[in-house]
Enzyme design. Structure first.
Site, PDB file in Angstrom:
ATOM      1  CE  LYS B 170      -0.733   1.327   4.799  1.00 14.96           C
ATOM      2  NZ  LYS B 170      -0.445   2.744   4.776  1.00 14.96           N
ATOM      3  CG  ASP B 199      -3.293  -2.713   4.876  1.00 17.98           C
ATOM      4  OD1 ASP B 199      -2.428  -2.561   5.758  1.00 17.98           O
ATOM      5  OD2 ASP B 199      -4.361  -2.082   4.851  1.00 17.98           O
ATOM      6  CG  HIS B 200       1.842  -3.933   7.893  1.00 14.77           C
ATOM      7  ND1 HIS B 200       1.831  -2.705   7.312  1.00 14.77           N
ATOM      8  CD2 HIS B 200       1.826  -3.719   9.224  1.00 14.77           C
ATOM      9  CE1 HIS B 200       1.816  -1.780   8.249  1.00 14.77           C
ATOM     10  NE2 HIS B 200       1.821  -2.367   9.424  1.00 14.77           N
ATOM     11  CE  LYS B 204      -0.470  -4.183  13.341  1.00 17.81           C
ATOM     12  NZ  LYS B 204       0.734  -4.426  14.128  1.00 17.81           N
ATOM     13  CD  GLU B 238       0.726   5.929  13.588  1.00 15.65           C
ATOM     14  OE1 GLU B 238       1.830   5.429  13.356  1.00 15.65           O
ATOM     15  OE2 GLU B 238       0.076   6.569  12.751  1.00 15.65           O
ATOM     16  CG  ASP B 257      -0.185   7.052   6.391  1.00 15.20           C
ATOM     17  OD1 ASP B 257       0.408   6.310   5.587  1.00 15.20           O
ATOM     18  OD2 ASP B 257       0.159   7.171   7.585  1.00 15.20           O
ATOM     19  CG  HIS B 262      -4.165   0.670   8.502  1.00 15.46           C
ATOM     20  ND1 HIS B 262      -3.757  -0.279   7.612  1.00 15.46           N
ATOM     21  CD2 HIS B 262      -3.042   1.301   8.916  1.00 15.46           C
ATOM     22  CE1 HIS B 262      -2.438  -0.213   7.495  1.00 15.46           C
ATOM     23  NE2 HIS B 262      -1.988   0.733   8.273  1.00 15.46           N
ATOM     24  CE  LYS B 362       1.644   9.348  11.070  1.00 14.29           C
ATOM     25  NZ  LYS B 362       2.349   8.071  11.267  1.00 14.29           N
TER      26      LYS B 362
END
Lengths: 398, 511
Positions: B170, B199-200, B204, B238, B257, B262, B362
């Site tokens: 991505k 998309d890592h 998970k 985050e 992003d 996500h 962020k």
């Protein structure tokens, strides 16, 4: 795994009843729950993955059980109960020790592993279920790990199994392994249907099974399964009692591939040959005792499988901890450590091509790793059960 | 050779968690880059350590730099030592892996370089008994994907015996049009079922556990309905800033992003209907249905239902940090959002009228990702208002990170002579509930790709459905509607985010 730090004993009493042990446990749990709660917050509930009961026939086994369960407890919240049988003493029931190992992971609530050690005197050891039942954590599986040579078929083990979901043994530790192995396989017929039987030897075989399965996994090699003509199994130690692992591996292949045992005969030089019928073909399995440094009695040192399929010959060789031949000559300046683990070297030959070498790690052969691997998926393993039955049939011919 | 359907391998039966891949060559484009060194090579080492790489499996590093096999192995060894999740490194496993690492210099603009790559692939097929299986992993900037795919086709490396898969990371485009163009280009060279959009996040364990929680239990699914659920809150927070990624981030922002991928993936997993099986197309079909059922935000809806913010100087985890516009490679007058919040509705039978609130940002107070499903209050206060004043509505919280687990909040009687009820939680914690460690997301996804299981990869129609929702919002934001709001670093975003929920009589849950 790092060396275990033994927690200090929180409570100890001699000649007590289980009710007194329970009362002490309740108090320890209450104290911990309130310690862990933040101000104004309710205490977090207990966290427990399983109860592992170890029965230790000797002091050495008791030490092994304590060390192993405490090492498991350092990483996984669990309750461990170690039972040690004692000679009868008039009027004495049991001595008990309770220790706990609190852990506070960074990203989770604190928890406390409980280690309960019981020295049981006299006939009470034949009635373990009523002794253990009140101690067990509800809602999580209970496993019974019987160290040494379990009294298969005897009242004490059958009674204990009434409160357990699985029995774990290590056939590598059996006295009189040949006969004990037969008694072990009979256990499946004697116990309740929920009970699973697991042997640490079977867990030690897992990397071998993986390597063999992996070779036949690509779809273009699947027809090779029907072309197997020879199997060779090398193991350490003399005598039929040391062929348990070799038989389990052979039993696994035979039961998976539908081979029927025809005969097993002793050949020259201590070699035993079993012949299986695979449809209208024969498969010859050769068992060789080969001394090899670093292997314990009965452990496998090599497996060789050969065959032909549609005119293509193939050979698969799997060797335990071969002498190191570096796969590349490059020097890695950042390397600081020497070899730590044991490995399996797989050699593949298909047709006329050069052999392909493949090295894979054989980690975690200690009791802690084997138990974790085994208990993480439970003790009900149909593949083991059928492999055990096929291995027993083979062992009977030895 | 065509891959034929064959009967299951009888020898693989009973090998729990052991998934066996066929021998293949993985070509890593951008092998000298950050993703390769930090994630891919360490993941391959850990797969080797778990005995999950088959005999004959090989890796070819392909990048612009002039490098030999030996120097690539040296670099790979250093990266694996530095970034592997398992330590210490086992030398024999590492050596075995390194011996199957090769390097071919490839300038993506030169077809001849791809032909050289092809010759190396053929050589490995012969020596390693590989039936032509190839995985082309683009660990490169997104703007190179199309070139790589076309050059692979030009060199005829996308066809032949065995399977040929391409993996792209991505972002999958920067808007709907660019996503479609990328898909079209990839599909010129590879069929859609050979395109693995990674998309890592989906690798998970806790993200996958959302499905297990919902569909492996009979007690929760009957509760998953607008009759009982008041609202759903999804937080992806985050505490970090943009960590030297200013050049990328200033063009992307929180919406592209995080929310587009996500955030919407979490909505889809939370809201989807039970798939027929945990199988690639069944799962992805249901996810796409959810994304297509989300009511598009257009015109005034965007001003009323979205919030965008940007952090200014503030305090995070006890340290003073710069504002976004002081970060390197960020325009001093940047209008890029570092915080986004949305209110979405899913127009289907199950979710009619239930708002989904999503926020991502962020420099928020802490790193946390969670989904909170808040239930309606009881229809009648049996114990009276006074006894219930400390009781929050029931809630199920699916914690994705860092305290992976699930909590159920409910009311219980306070032990006392009177009758007072307060909220308590029943917790499940991932880290302390199993006897095994969770693998790293890339290990799971690389193995899935080798095995040919695309369930946890994003399909083209999912990507396009997500961009269809995001594009109108982005367009409106670029024209200043709603205006960018500032928030001090270390807070939960701009005031407008709180007001978004207050307008509905709700408030954000403090994770």
């Amino acid at each position: 795994m790092s060396a275990v730090q033994y927690p200090t004993t929180l409570w100890h009493a001699e000649n007590v009843s289980i009710a007194e042990v329970l009362a002490a446990l309740d108090e320890i749990r209450r104290r911990f729950a309130h310690q862990e709660a933040d101000e104004g917050e309710h205490p977090h509930p207990r966290n427990c993955v399983m109860t592992l009961i170890s029965v230790a026939p000797t002091e050495a086994h008791e030490q092994t059980a304590k060390r192993t369960t405490q090492m498991i407890g350092t990483e996984h919240p669990s309750q461990a109960i170690v039972i040690r049988e004692q000679q009868p003493v008039e009027g004495r029931l049991l001595d008990a020790w309770i220790t706990t190992d609190p852990d506070r992971p960074k990203a989770a609530c604190g928890y406390e592993c409980e280690f309960i050690s019981l020295h049981v005197y006299g006939e009470a050891v034949e009635h373990l279920a009523p002794l253990l039942d009140p101690l067990l954590v509800s809602g999580v599986p209970t496993y019974l790990w019987w160290l040494g040579t379990p009294p298969f078929g005897k009242p004490e083990i059958l009674d204990a199994l009434h409160v357990c979901d699985g029995l774990v043994v290590d056939s590598a530790q059996f006295r009189d392994p040949y006969h004990s192995f037969h008694r072990m396989s009979d256990m499946l017929k004697l116990t309740h249907h929920r009970m699973g039987l697991a042997d640490l030897q079977w867990s030690r075989l897992r990397p071998w099974r993986e390597m063999i399965a992996q070779f036949f996994s690509p779809s273009d090699r699947r027809p090779f399964l029907a072309g197997i003509s020879e199997v060779g199994v090398d193991y350490a130690g003399e005598g039929r009692g040391n062929r348990i692992v070799a038989s389990l591996l052979t039993g696994w292949m035979a039961s998976a591939l539908g081979w029927k045992l025809r005969r097993a005969t002793a050949g020259t030089g201590g070699v035993v040959v079993a012949v299986y019928a695979a449809g209208n073909r024969s498969v010859e399995v050769e068992f060789r005792s080969v001394p090899k440094e670093g292997l314990v009695q009965g452990e496998l040192s090599a497996v060789r499988i050969a065959g032909v399929s549609h005119g293509t010959t193939y050979r698969l060789g799997i060797h335990h901890n071969p002498d190191r031949a570096r796969a590349s000559d490059i020097d890695f300046p950042e390397r600081r450590r020497q070899d730590t683990g044991r490995v399996l070297l797989t050699m593949i030959e298909i047709g006329e091509g050069d052999p392909l070498r493949h090295i894979q790690q054989l980690e975690g052969q200690d009791e802690v790793s084997l138990l974790l691997d085994l208990l993480s998926t439970g003790t009900h393993d149909e593949v083991f059960n059928r492999s055990l039955a096929a291995a027993e049939e083979l062992m009977e011919k030895f | 050779m065509k891959v034929q359907e064959t009967a299951p391998n009888p020898l693989a039966q009973g090998l729990y968690d052991y998934r066996i891949a066929d021998p293949a060559v993985m070509v890593i484009f951008g092998a000298t880059g950050d993703l390769s060194g930090r994630k891919l090579l360490p993941a391959l080492y850990n797969l080797a350590k778990q005995r999950s790489l088959p005999a004959g499996f090989a890796v070819i590093g392909a990048a612009m730099s002039a490098m030999t096999d030996e120097s690539f192995r040296q670099t790979a060894s250093q990266k694996i030592h530095q970034f592997s999740r398992t330590q210490p490194i086992d030398d024999r496993v590492l050596d075995a892996l390194l011996s199957q690492l090769f390097y071919v210099p490839v300038d993506f603009s030169k077809l001849d370089d791809f032909r050289s790559l092809g010759r190396k692939l053929q050589e490995l097929d012969a020596t390693n008994h590989i039936p032509g299986n190839r995985i082309f992993y683009c660990a490169t900037p997104p703007q190179t994907y199309q070139t790589i795919a076309l050059q692979l086709q030009g060199a005829n490396l996308n066809a032949g015996d065995g399977y040929h898969r391409i993996v792209v990371e991505k972002p999958f485009g920067t808007d709907l049009q660019s996503a479609r163009e990328l898909t079209q280009t990839l599909q010129k060279s590879f069929s859609e079922d050979s395109v693995y959009r990674i998309d890592h996040y989906l690798g998970k364990e806790t993200v996958q556990n959302i499905l297990a929680f919902r569909f492996a239990n009979s007690i929760f699914e009957p509760l998953w309905t607008s009759n009982l659920i008041d609202s759903v809150q999804i937080t992806v927070a985050e505490e970090l800033g943009i960590e030297n990624r200013g050049a990328y981030y200033d063009h992307a922002g929180a919406m592209r992003d995080i929310i587009q991928n996500h955030g919407l993936q979490l909505v889809a997993l939370t809201a989807m209907e039970p798939p027929l099986a945990f199988e690639a197309n069944a799962v992805r079909d249901e996810k796409v249905k959810v994304l297509r059922s989300i009511r598009p935000l257009i015109g005034e809806d965007i001003e009323q239902s979205t919030v965008r913010g940007q952090f200014t100087k503030g305090w995070v985890l006890g340290e003073q940090v710069d504002g976004y516009r002081e970060e390197p490679n960020v325009a001093p007058d940047s209008q890029t959002e570092t915080f986004a919040a949305l209110r979405l509705f899913i127009d289907n039978w199950r979710w009619a009228g239930v708002p989904f609130y999503i926020r991502a940002g962020k420099r928020l107070p802490k790193r946390v990702t969670e989904i909170r499903v808040q239930f309606k209050r009881p229809p009648h206060l049996t114990f009276g208002r006074e006894a219930m004043k400390e009781v929050d509505p029931n809630a199920i919280t699916l914690r994705i990170q860092p305290e992976e687990g699930i909590s159920l909040k409910f009311g219980a009687k306070v032990p006392s002579a009177g009758l007072r009820i307060r909220s308590v939680t029943m917790d499940f914690e991932y880290i302390t509930s199993f006897l095994v460690e969770a693998p790293e997301a890339y290990e799971r996804l690389l193995l899935d790709c080798m095995i040919g299981d695309p369930t946890l990869f994003t399909r083209a129609d999912e990507v396009e459905a997500a961009w269809s929702l995001v594009d109108p919002i982005e367009n409106s934001w670029r024209s200043g509607r709603p205006p960018l709001e500032l928030y001090p670093a270390g807070t939960w975003g701009p005031d407008a985010a709180a007001k978004l929920l207050q307008a509905d009589g709700r408030e954000w849950h403090r994770p």
